[in-house]
Design a protein around this motif. Structure first.
Motif: not given
Length: 303
Positions: A188-193, A290-298
């Motif tokens: 998910a993180l790489h999908d945001a990036l 998941a929470e930390a990954a979502a913060r970086i994605a945002a």
């Protein structure tokens, strides 16, 4: 490893070296300078390398010192092996520091000979771009980084540079090097990036003489295609993404690797992943829930 067949360009494809100017550990766990030295020593007996590529995230901190390290370390290896050396910025790189040391990323030409550049000032908003000729292959670098962001995008100036470079065929085809690969993301993180406009890249590549696209960013070996052109993603030098983990989390393991890519005169292509043996391999280097990954994605994904 076997010697490449006559007429074949052997490419040592590195990515995501994440070097630091002060020697700080990447993610607090990995000495990336030591990992790069060890990997190059491991690859020292690979015969026939004609081109060394680093497909982005050369530096972790964007410092001139980190680029001096890669220029010295990888440049010396390439010179000793009579190989050209080409690199391109990634999302962790800073264009000002990159240009100060590596100029347009085309550092060494065919046979490991230094390339002469005219030093020009460019605003950091201007993508780094360049091309050179190695063994009859046109090597085109395309900057997909977005200053201050983690995702990738091919701006109109970058696309125009690629269109112009590929307008006429070269003797044995072209190789495109970029950081954000035009392939689905593993987490998910790489999908945001990820690269936001792969369809624009496909439009430019379609019908050209491009034999392969080389990318990085995912810290794991992937293979795919776009517009009928093979895409190869190199393993990370800094660490290895655990692509079998939970999609909404991000886990990296201790691991260092590269690709050896052979491009034959007739356009045939094959690649061999090489992994550095190390006693701490596969230990956890980084974990984001998941929470930390979502913060970086945002923070670093598109608004």
């Amino acid at each position: 490893m076997q010697t490449p067949a006559p007429g074949t360009l052997r490419i040592l494809h590195l990515s995501d070296t994440h070097l630091t100017g002060d020697g700080a550990l990447h993610q607090g766990t990995v000495d990336t300078t030591a990992a790069l030295h060890a990997l190059l020593e491991h690859l020292d007996t690979v015969p026939g390398t004609g081109l060394v590529v680093i497909s982005g995230d050369v530096s972790e901190d964007g410092s001139p010192e980190s680029y001096e390290t890669v220029r010295r370390t990888v440049g010396d290896w390439a010179e000793r092996h009579g190989a050209a050396f080409v690199t391109v910025p990634g999302n962790h790189d800073q264009r000002a520091g990159f240009r100060q040391v590596l100029v347009d990323g085309h550092v060494l030409g065919e046979g490991g000979q230094p390339l002469v550049h005219t030093m020009e000032h460019h605003d950091p908003s201007v993508p780094v771009r360049g091309q050179s000729l190695v063994a009859g292959r046109r090597i085109v670098t395309v900057d997909t980084s977005v200053p201050g962001a983690g995702y990738g995008e091919l701006s109109e100036p970058a696309l125009e540079h690629l269109r112009a470079a590929l307008a006429e065929p070269s003797e044995h085809g072209s190789v495109v090097v970029l950081h954000h690969p035009p392939l689905p993301a593993p987490t998910a993180l790489h999908d945001a990036l990820k690269l936001r406009n792969p369809e624009d890249l496909a439009d430019v590549l379609r019908g050209t003489d491009v034999r392969v696209v080389l990318g990085g960013h995912y810290h794991h070996h992937f293979a795919g295609s776009i517009a009928g052109v093979p895409v190869l993603v190199a393993p990370g030098v800094a660490n290895d993404n655990d692509v079998a983990g939970a999609y909404d989390q991000e886990t990296a393991l201790v691991g260092t690797g590269a690709l050896v890519v052979d491009l034959a005169a007739d356009g045939s292509l094959w690649s061999t992943p090489v992994r550095l043996p190390r006693p701490d391999a596969d230990e956890q280097a980084l974990h984001l829930d998941a929470e930390a990954a979502a913060r970086i994605a945002a923070a670093f994904g598109p608004a």
